[in-house]
Design an enzyme around this catalytic site. Structure first.
Site, PDB file in Angstrom:
ATOM      1  N   GLU A 120       8.520   5.355  -5.342  1.00 39.74           N
ATOM      2  CA  GLU A 120       9.314   6.494  -5.811  1.00 39.74           C
ATOM      3  C   GLU A 120       9.111   6.680  -7.297  1.00 39.74           C
ATOM      4  OE1 GLU A 120      13.465   6.816  -4.835  1.00 39.74           O
ATOM      5  OE2 GLU A 120      13.196   5.911  -2.861  1.00 39.74           O
ATOM      6  N   GLU A 171      15.843  -0.374  -2.515  1.00 38.92           N
ATOM      7  CA  GLU A 171      16.721  -0.528  -3.675  1.00 38.92           C
ATOM      8  C   GLU A 171      18.019  -1.273  -3.359  1.00 38.92           C
ATOM      9  OE1 GLU A 171      17.451   3.189  -5.636  1.00 38.92           O
ATOM     10  OE2 GLU A 171      15.341   3.534  -6.079  1.00 38.92           O
TER      11      GLU A 171
HETATM   12  C1  FCB Z   1      16.376   6.698  -5.540  1.00 41.64           C
HETATM   13  C2  FCB Z   1      16.652   6.727  -4.060  1.00 41.64           C
HETATM   14  C3  FCB Z   1      16.221   8.006  -3.400  1.00 41.64           C
HETATM   15  C4  FCB Z   1      16.589   9.205  -4.250  1.00 41.64           C
HETATM   16  C5  FCB Z   1      16.061   9.035  -5.649  1.00 41.64           C
HETATM   17  C6  FCB Z   1      16.320  10.216  -6.555  1.00 41.64           C
HETATM   18  O1  FCB Z   1      17.208   5.765  -6.155  1.00 41.64           O
HETATM   19  O2  FCB Z   1      15.995   5.655  -3.417  1.00 41.64           O
HETATM   20  O3  FCB Z   1      16.800   8.079  -2.137  1.00 41.64           O
HETATM   21  O4  FCB Z   1      17.943   9.378  -4.234  1.00 41.64           O
HETATM   22  O5  FCB Z   1      16.639   7.893  -6.220  1.00 41.64           O
END
Ligand code: FCB
Length: 497
Positions: free
Chosen positions: A404, A223
């Site tokens: 994620e 990210e």
């Molecule tokens: C993302 C992050 C991860 C965690 C989630 C909830 O943006 O990559 O580390 O904090 O959010």
């Protein structure tokens, strides 16, 4: 920088500042459809041989054979052992130890103590039936000061972790950088300094040579947008700056670092795959006006195309560059040949999806769906379908992985030793179904990693938000499978819903 962009940044700063007062939602309204089916699936927990079919009445949703069901974590959020085996300090050590920066002053000093308990955690993954595990490597364990000779004890830890995954038939997916920049590099200018991208390539090379053949998928930078926005625009993440000009120069250098790392992997001759990990937000106009459509387009540029176009098409989006202006630090910082490095061919794209964004004609954002405990997260499973199909439509059939997606819940350990996180099950069910529909419609999605395997240090929110499939009782470090973990095990066993 345009007026619109300034408004947008200010608005987002205000939003993030109110994060602490976020509304808590139990069962998300947005996922009410299909809740009965979810309840049926939950009732069976891990003993249910065949979970109830999806609520649409069309029967079970089977995923492609060998679909990579997984879970994700990151180093600073789970490892602890902050001062052991030669690990140096990172910006997150500094930030979390600065009074007022994190909720309750929480730090990652101990976190989920994974550094010491990784064998237990590996067994836990095996028990869940995970086929893939996405974790990150702490740069400051490998090079305490971010450059120079590698620290063998740091490399050995990840070697043991990777070997342990293979022994349990779980595919390792390693991220090189999940925000924990060595503090010494920050002291030398951090990501504002172009040299940090070169240092990153050196660290990547060391890591590839030590582990490369054992890690089938590498992810470069987690990210980049979050570093840009949270770290340099709003300042509620390390290094805690509020400087839009610096922020977009950082965006460029992070992407340069990504490209240099891709080239470093190729130079080792490794046959393993590599790609970036981008958090993508589908952006929608908040209303039907032409102004909202125009503002949404630019917003999408900053949220998505600023990273997708450069990496996958070799050019930054013109509308964003024009909005930043020719005198901006970012535009002035782009050198001949940089885009060729940034767009070095990748093997896959890792997508992280949490929330949609709705944009008004004034460039403000509004919420349309219930938020989770994280005030920035609107619960909208359809956004998963939209972003996946859009990426495939706009950028071609590059293999995709979800690295994620998840939900924080107010999880409580009940007296009978259970954690009943029904809302998380509903959330995952509906997002899995959206991903399945995208696959049906031609999206080459090969795996899905739930955020997160374990409850962990959620950055400036400390330990209050619990995102894990597995509950961590921090005082004892005992792990307890939440109801969602039992449910997920059944999903994996059945390869679908
Ligand atoms: C993302 C992050 C991860 C965690 C989630 C909830 O943006 O990559 O580390 O904090 O959010």
């Amino acid at each position: 920088m345009s007026l619109l962009t300034r408004r947008r940044l200010l608005r987002r700063a205000a939003l993030s500042a109110t994060a602490a007062g976020a509304a808590r939602v139990g069962l998300p309204g947005a996922v009410a459809a299909g809740t009965a089916a979810a309840a049926a699936a939950v009732a069976g927990c891990d003993d249910t041989p065949d979970p109830a079919p999806d609520g649409d009445g069309h029967g079970p949703l089977r995923f492609p054979p060998d679909f990579g069901w997984g879970a994700a974590t990151s180093a600073y959020q789970i490892e602890g052992a902050a001062k052991e085996d030669g690990r140096g300090e990172s910006v997150w050590d500094t930030f979390s130890h600065t009074p007022g920066r994190t909720r309750n002053g929480d730090t990652g000093d101990v976190a989920a103590d994974h550094y010491h308990r990784y064998v237990e955690d590996l067994d836990l993954m095996r028990g869940l039936g995970l086929r893939s595990y996405r974790f990150s490597i702490s740069w400051s364990r490998i090079q305490a000061d971010g450059s120079g000779r590698p620290n063998q004890r740091g490399l050995d830890f990840y070697r043991r972790l990777v070997d342990g995954l293979h022994e349990r038939d779980i595919a390792p997916m390693a991220t090189l950088f999940h925000w924990d920049l060595p503090q010494a590099l920050q002291d030398a200018g951090g990501w504002e300094n172009r040299d940090t991208a070169e240092r990153f390539a050196e660290y990547a090379d060391i890591t590839f040579r030590a582990l490369g053949d054992r890690v089938p998928v590498w992810l470069t930078i987690n990210e980049p947008k979050t570093v840009v926005q949270n770290g340099y625009l709003w300042g509620h993440h390390a290094p805690g700056h509020q400087d839009p000009e610096a922020a977009y120069l950082v965006a460029h250098h992070l992407q340069l670092a990504h490209g240099l790392a891709v080239r470093a992997l190729r130079a080792t001759g490794a046959k393993t795959r590599i790609g970036p990990a981008l958090n993508l937000h589908p952006c929608y106009p908040a209303d039907n006006t032409a102004e909202a459509a125009t503002a949404t387009r630019l917003y999408d540029g900053y949220e998505n195309r600023l990273y997708l176009d450069s990496i996958l098409k070799g050019a930054y989006p013109q509308d964003v560059l024009a909005d930043l202006g020719p005198d901006s630090r970012m535009v002035r910082g782009i050198r001949d040949g940089d885009l060729a490095i940034i767009s070095s061919p990748v093997d896959l794209l890792a997508v992280q999806y949490y929330t949609p964004i709705y944009v008004t004609g004034q460039g403000d954002t509004v919420s349309k769906w219930p938020t989770s405990e994280a005030s920035w997260q609107q619960i909208y499973p359809e956004g998963m379908y939209d972003i996946l199909t859009r990426v495939t439509g706009d950028y071609g059939p590059i293999p995709l992985t979800i690295t994620e997606n998840g939900l924080p819940c107010p999880d409580d350990l009940a007296a009978d030793g259970t954690v009943d996180d029904a809302a998380r099950i509903d959330f995952l069910r509906d997002h899995f179904a959206a991903a399945h529909r995208a696959i049906q419609d031609g999206v080459p999605l090969e795996s899905y990693h739930v955020w997160s395997l374990l409850d962990n240090f959620e950055w400036n929110e400390g330990y209050q938000q619990r995102w894990g499939l597995v509950y961590v009782d921090y005082p004892t470090q005992r792990r307890v499978l939440k109801r969602s973990a039992h449910w997920y095990r059944t999903v994996i066993r059945n390869n679908g819903l």
